[in-house]
Design an enzyme around this catalytic site. Structure first.
Site, PDB file in Angstrom:
ATOM      1  N   SER A 123     103.977 -50.372  19.174  1.00 11.49           N
ATOM      2  CA  SER A 123     104.173 -49.583  20.392  1.00 11.49           C
ATOM      3  C   SER A 123     105.130 -48.410  20.234  1.00 11.49           C
ATOM      4  O   SER A 123     105.297 -47.620  21.178  1.00 11.49           O
ATOM      5  CB  SER A 123     104.666 -50.488  21.531  1.00 11.49           C
ATOM      6  OG  SER A 123     103.586 -51.179  22.109  1.00 11.49           O
TER       7      SER A 123
ATOM      8  N   LYS B 278     103.808 -45.070  21.264  1.00  9.49           N
ATOM      9  CA  LYS B 278     103.888 -44.494  22.605  1.00  9.49           C
ATOM     10  C   LYS B 278     104.845 -43.306  22.673  1.00  9.49           C
ATOM     11  O   LYS B 278     104.826 -42.543  23.640  1.00  9.49           O
ATOM     12  CB  LYS B 278     104.285 -45.572  23.619  1.00  9.49           C
ATOM     13  CG  LYS B 278     103.192 -46.652  23.804  1.00  9.49           C
ATOM     14  CD  LYS B 278     103.577 -47.667  24.870  1.00  9.49           C
ATOM     15  CE  LYS B 278     102.454 -48.661  25.144  1.00  9.49           C
ATOM     16  NZ  LYS B 278     102.358 -49.725  24.138  1.00  9.49           N
TER      17      LYS B 278
ATOM     18  N   SER C  82     106.387 -50.752  28.398  1.00 11.87           N
ATOM     19  CA  SER C  82     105.385 -50.619  27.332  1.00 11.87           C
ATOM     20  C   SER C  82     104.002 -51.074  27.792  1.00 11.87           C
ATOM     21  O   SER C  82     103.222 -51.631  27.013  1.00 11.87           O
ATOM     22  CB  SER C  82     105.807 -51.420  26.090  1.00 11.87           C
ATOM     23  OG  SER C  82     105.138 -50.962  24.935  1.00 11.87           O
TER      24      SER C  82
ATOM     25  N   LYS D 118     112.124 -46.568  21.863  1.00 10.17           N
ATOM     26  CA  LYS D 118     110.907 -47.372  21.957  1.00 10.17           C
ATOM     27  C   LYS D 118     110.883 -48.505  20.940  1.00 10.17           C
ATOM     28  O   LYS D 118     111.164 -48.317  19.763  1.00 10.17           O
ATOM     29  CB  LYS D 118     109.681 -46.478  21.734  1.00 10.17           C
ATOM     30  CG  LYS D 118     108.392 -47.138  22.172  1.00 10.17           C
ATOM     31  CD  LYS D 118     108.319 -47.259  23.677  1.00 10.17           C
ATOM     32  CE  LYS D 118     107.288 -48.272  24.136  1.00 10.17           C
ATOM     33  NZ  LYS D 118     107.679 -49.678  23.898  1.00 10.17           N
TER      34      LYS D 118
END
Length: 452
Positions: free
Chosen positions: A66, A69, A130, A255
């Site tokens: 993730s 992202k 997320s 993140k």
């Protein structure tokens, strides 16, 4: 007896040599990873200078999960800046997004098939929680489809100068999690990959171009769709935000990521004591060598602690600083024959503790304005930029800079301290005549001197 003695001495020498080699290897190993970061790859960067402070396997291509992202966020924020997307724009849920958002085994906020959502709430769900369905929804808002958005992701990566990357979807999930609806031209079991260096570059550009990102990434908890049946509490997966379980003062992004392929990973950033660090930890392990959700934060803490304990950004040369022997330029065709130059701003450098003396100042002049003889042609305005002041680091540097253009280190503009008008034709003519007779006299004098 003599042979036995020789064998004993030879054996002793061999043991001594082996011990020495092993000791050297241990020292080198300690130097190569003095922090003992339990991760497949790691990097620590000071943002303002682009200086890499710590690195481990930073060019190895690994899964990013993730952390993908961050690129999605970049393109969303860019679309908002370019007014191609408004935070109030409404989104009607597609079958694809609905299917992904209902999968509770993934990080998600459930989206109704007949629901309508605005871009801001979808963005917050992506950046804080997320949420994967919300991420694909945003991609569809900007590009019409996830497939088209993925093309934009790879194009933007090239534009930003990233290397060692491949984006196959917007979320960071393995394509096998997308119910057969993964973007065309990608394999059913593919996953996004990058190197730690490329990940750090992406984070750097994200913070530089869209600092408002931190307004959302720093939120510890928020409720999605409060006062509705779809209400869901979103707790930030970045547990290093100060109010959360692994809190660290000054952490405000960026993140986390996890898949079986990528392991537990985290791109973090922290600001305090006048410095901002960016960190990347990929496939972190605990002390037993096992994947652990907390390990990515524990290893990041090591990096941040090391950075703040050993480095600081210091002003080593003030504004109006001059290097004596190089601060006076000859002026060609000017009313004045010389002009002084100085820095227009202080020069700040990332300094490791105890190494303040390992820097030497250096002027780098613009070759289009200042020739090799240190001459500049009139007319000249006051404050005209003629080059920059930088430093030569005289210590040992094994890490370098994140960007090639930063490899020469910090810079401060060098400008003229006064204006110099161009001399009129009469003055130039008289100088020419004077120069002619001066050269002639020098030639005659040299000839006469040669007679004696």
């Amino acid at each position: 007896m003599k042979k036995n003695l020789q064998r004993f001495i030879a054996s002793l020498l061999a043991i001594t040599l082996l011990t020495t080699i092993l000791s050297i290897q241990d020292v080198q190993a300690e130097e190569n990873d003095h922090l003992n970061i339990n991760a497949e790859a790691a990097l620590l960067l000071e943002q303002s200078t682009g200086k890499i402070i710590y690195q481990k396997n930073i060019d190895t291509v690994l899964g990013i999960a993730s952390m993908t992202k961050m690129m999605t966020e970049y393109l969303i924020l860019e679309a908002v800046h370019e007014k191609k997307l408004s935070w109030d724009d409404q989104y009607n849920v597609t079958e694809y997004v609905h299917t992904i958002s209902q999968d509770t085994s993934l990080s998600n906020v459930p989206l109704r098939r007949d629901g309508t959502y605005n871009a801001r709430e979808l963005y917050e769900a992506m950046a804080i929680y997320s949420a994967n369905g919300a991420t694909i929804a945003l991609a569809e808002m900007v590009a019409g489809s996830e497939e088209a958005f993925v093309e934009k992701m790879n194009e933007k990566a090239e534009e930003l100068g990233l290397k060692d990357y491949k984006f196959v979807n917007t979320t960071g999930l393995n394509n096998t999690d997308l119910y057969g609806m993964h973007p065309a031209n990608t394999a059913a079991d593919e996953e996004n990959v990058m190197s730690a260096r490329a990940t750090a570059k992406l984070a750097y550009h994200l913070l530089k171009d869209f600092p408002e990102l931190l307004d959302t990434s720093s939120i510890d908890k928020k409720v999605f769709r409060e006062d509705t049946e779809d209400r869901i509490e979103m707790s930030n997966w970045n547990w290093m935000i100060p109010t959360l379980v692994k809190g660290y003062e000054g952490v405000d992004g960026i993140k986390t990521g996890y898949t079986d392929f990528a392991g537990y990973s985290f791109t973090g950033t922290v600001q305090k004591d006048g410095m901002r660090f960016i960190s990347v930890v990929m496939n972190a392990k605990n002390e037993s060598g096992n994947p652990d959700v907390e390990a990515r934060f524990d290893e990041t803490r090591k990096l941040f602690d090391y950075g703040y304990a050993n480095f600081s950004v210091k002003e080593i040369y003030p504004a109006n600083y001059q290097i004596d022997e190089n601060s006076n330029l000859k002026v060609v065709k000017g009313k004045e024959k010389n002009v002084e130059v100085a820095t227009s701003e202080p020069l700040k450098v990332l300094v490791k503790r105890g190494e303040e003396e390992n820097f030497e100042p250096l002027y780098v002049f613009d070759e289009k304005l200042v020739n090799k003889k240190k001459e500049i042609t009139a007319p000249i305005e006051k404050g005209a930029k003629v080059g920059y002041l930088t430093v030569e680091y005289t210590g040992e540097d094994t890490t370098g800079y994140l960007f090639e253009e930063n490899k020469s280190g910090a810079k401060a503009e060098v400008v003229t301290t006064e204006a110099v008008e161009k001399a009129n034709w009469f003055v130039l003519t008289m100088r020419g005549i004077g120069g002619f007779f001066s050269d002639l006299w020098s030639t005659i004098a040299s000839s006469i001197k040669g007679l004696f």
